[in-house]
Design an enzyme around this catalytic site. Structure first.
Site, PDB file in Angstrom:
ATOM      1  N   ARG A 174       0.884  -1.185   0.000  1.00 49.33           N
ATOM      2  CA  ARG A 174       0.000   0.000   0.000  1.00 49.33           C
ATOM      3  C   ARG A 174       0.907   1.217   0.000  1.00 49.33           C
ATOM      4  NH1 ARG A 174      -5.354   1.333   3.488  1.00 49.33           N
ATOM      5  NH2 ARG A 174      -6.124  -0.004   1.823  1.00 49.33           N
ATOM      6  N   GLN A 221      -9.929  -4.209  -3.438  1.00 45.57           N
ATOM      7  CA  GLN A 221     -11.238  -3.760  -2.933  1.00 45.57           C
ATOM      8  C   GLN A 221     -12.339  -4.116  -3.930  1.00 45.57           C
ATOM      9  OE1 GLN A 221     -12.123  -1.950   0.027  1.00 45.57           O
ATOM     10  NE2 GLN A 221     -14.122  -2.586  -0.750  1.00 45.57           N
ATOM     11  N   CYS A 265     -16.255   1.392   0.514  1.00 44.55           N
ATOM     12  CA  CYS A 265     -15.111   0.549   0.870  1.00 44.55           C
ATOM     13  C   CYS A 265     -14.718   0.699   2.341  1.00 44.55           C
ATOM     14  CB  CYS A 265     -13.927   0.862  -0.043  1.00 44.55           C
ATOM     15  SG  CYS A 265     -13.252   2.512   0.192  1.00 44.55           S
ATOM     16  N   HIS A 298      -7.244   0.607  -6.560  1.00 39.04           N
ATOM     17  CA  HIS A 298      -7.504  -0.230  -5.368  1.00 39.04           C
ATOM     18  C   HIS A 298      -8.191  -1.526  -5.832  1.00 39.04           C
ATOM     19  CE1 HIS A 298      -7.799  -1.360  -1.331  1.00 39.04           C
ATOM     20  NE2 HIS A 298      -8.686  -0.526  -0.855  1.00 39.04           N
ATOM     21  N   ARG A 354     -13.642  -8.812   1.603  1.00 40.66           N
ATOM     22  CA  ARG A 354     -12.220  -8.592   1.322  1.00 40.66           C
ATOM     23  C   ARG A 354     -11.457  -9.880   1.607  1.00 40.66           C
ATOM     24  NH1 ARG A 354     -10.058  -3.406   1.377  1.00 40.66           N
ATOM     25  NH2 ARG A 354      -8.190  -4.504   0.679  1.00 40.66           N
ATOM     26  N   ASP A 406     -17.192   7.055  -1.779  1.00 36.06           N
ATOM     27  CA  ASP A 406     -15.907   6.923  -1.080  1.00 36.06           C
ATOM     28  C   ASP A 406     -15.631   8.266  -0.403  1.00 36.06           C
ATOM     29  OD1 ASP A 406     -13.422   5.987  -0.223  1.00 36.06           O
ATOM     30  OD2 ASP A 406     -12.426   6.267  -2.158  1.00 36.06           O
TER      31      ASP A 406
HETATM   32  N1  NVA Z   1      -9.971   6.634  -1.483  1.00 40.80           N
HETATM   33  C1  NVA Z   1      -9.629   6.191  -0.162  1.00 40.80           C
HETATM   34  C2  NVA Z   1      -9.809   4.723  -0.015  1.00 40.80           C
HETATM   35  C3  NVA Z   1      -9.509   4.190   1.358  1.00 40.80           C
HETATM   36  C4  NVA Z   1      -9.641   2.698   1.443  1.00 40.80           C
HETATM   37  C5  NVA Z   1      -8.197   6.579   0.130  1.00 40.80           C
HETATM   38  O1  NVA Z   1      -7.345   6.461  -0.758  1.00 40.80           O
HETATM   39  O2  NVA Z   1      -7.923   7.033   1.249  1.00 40.80           O
HETATM   40  N1   CP Z   2     -11.228  -0.301   2.314  1.00 40.55           N
HETATM   41  C1   CP Z   2      -9.965  -0.354   2.745  1.00 40.55           C
HETATM   42  O1   CP Z   2      -9.017  -0.566   1.996  1.00 40.55           O
HETATM   43  O2   CP Z   2      -9.835  -0.174   4.094  1.00 40.55           O
HETATM   44  P1   CP Z   2      -8.487   0.058   4.888  1.00 40.55           P
HETATM   45  O3   CP Z   2      -7.952   1.404   4.493  1.00 40.55           O
HETATM   46  O4   CP Z   2      -8.895   0.013   6.340  1.00 40.55           O
HETATM   47  O5   CP Z   2      -7.511  -1.021   4.541  1.00 40.55           O
END
Ligand code: NVA
Ligand code: CP
Length: 322
Positions: free
Chosen positions: A118, A148, A280, A145, A308, A240
């Site tokens: 990540r 997800q 998500c 992502h 997930r 989101d």
């Molecule tokens: N768009 C959000 C998704 C979190 C799972 C982010 O990148 O923070």
């Molecule tokens: N939806 C998702 O990826 O959650 P986290 O940021 O908690 O991993």
């Protein structure tokens, strides 16, 4: 029957050792097979039937951003598959002190069977994958992502049966989650409309590629500025956060820009009667969605979060299996 088995064996062979950086690098058949495997994984786990397909395998998980679901679901996935997962905070490994991505990737490939990352820029994970001889899995970048969206497609399937021909609508920022939804929807033939403010549209290249894919699968992919246009006859409503990780400084400005895209009762009344609401998570009630919707009868967000685990077990099994 024999030819179905042959086709499935070919898909399995083709996916072994592959990276999972975006959904666009996977065929419709591969995504459908992943979803089928995810259904099987969920069944086995619910019935308490052991399925240690990755006994002795180890997944490294590098996090440069916070996570609840991704970290825990990947870790539990490896455990239930008979393997092990290592949490590697970029702050604690030498990567955070300037060791190169390429050196880190080659060193880790000597110890591990797969790496989940990540990070911020998508090019980081591309560079890592290029230098790595083991599968690299995207656990979220600023622009994608995909893990997800495997869970999202599984959840939609559980509620609606078929994905092909459904109408999904997304409200908000055209970034990582939206991009992977666009790519996933196009591959499985699901119509997808994204409603977003000017200046926050999805990437043009991702969009045009998905539209091309949609010509083959029947998916119509659209972008509009009008959330009420997007919600019309939608079976699936998705949103989101307004400010993603790394955009915290823009929070206030974004609250003003995205306010008309909030998923609330007034918007949802225009969707199909049996619509499902997805997010998500993490969610911010009162911003991108109101409490009555995310905590209401149409919301499937916790099932989506659980999925997930099941979807990623299918992914890990197919990519990491010897
Ligand atoms: N768009 C959000 C998704 C979190 C799972 C982010 O990148 O923070
Ligand atoms: N939806 C998702 O990826 O959650 P986290 O940021 O908690 O991993």
């Amino acid at each position: 029957m024999q030819s179905i088995q042959k086709a499935e064996n070919e898909i399995e062979e083709g996916m072994k050792g592959k990276d999972f950086l975006t959904l666009s690098e996977f065929s419709t058949e591969e995504i459908q097979y992943l979803l089928k495997e995810a259904v099987e994984m969920k069944k086995l786990q619910k019935q308490g039937i052991p399925h240690e397909e990755l006994k002795g395998k180890v997944l490294g998980m590098i996090f440069e951003k916070s996570s609840t679901r991704t970290r825990i679901s990947f870790e539990i996935a490896m455990l239930q598959l008979g393997g092990h997962a290592l949490f590697l905070s970029s702050k604690d490994i030498q990567l955070g002190r300037g060791e190169t991505i390429e050196d880190t990737a080659q060193v880790l490939a000597g110890y591990l069977d797969g790496v989940m990352i990540r990070t911020f820029g998508h090019e980081t994970i591309e560079r890592f994958a290029e230098a790595s001889s083991i599968p690299v899995i995207n656990g979220l970048t600023d622009t994608h992502h995909p893990a997800q969206i495997l869970a999202d497609l599984l959840t939609i399937m559980e509620h609606k049966g078929e994905l092909s021909g459904l109408k999904a609508a997304y409200f908000g920022d055209g970034n990582n989650v939206a991009h992977s939804l666009i790519e996933g929807a196009a591959k499985v033939g699901m119509h997808f409309t994204i409603a977003c403010p000017l200046g926050y549209e999805p990437d043009e290249a991702i969009l045009s590629k998905a539209k091309e894919v949609g010509k083959e699968t029947g998916a119509v992919i659209n972008v509009t500025e009008d959330p009420f246009d997007a919600v019309k006859n939608a079976d699936v409503l998705i949103t989101d956060v307004w400010a993603s990780m790394g955009q915290e400084d823009e929070q206030e400005e974004r609250e003003g820009v995205f306010e008309p895209y909030q998923v609330n009762k007034e918007l949802c009344i225009n969707a199909n009667e049996n619509y499902i609401f997805m997010h998500c998570l993490p969610a911010y009630r009162g911003e991108e969605v109101t409490g009555d919707i995310i905590d209401g009868p149409h919301s499937v967000v916790f099932q989506e979060a659980e999925n997930r685990l099941h979807a990623q077990k299918a992914l890990l099994k197919l990519l990491l299996k010897s």
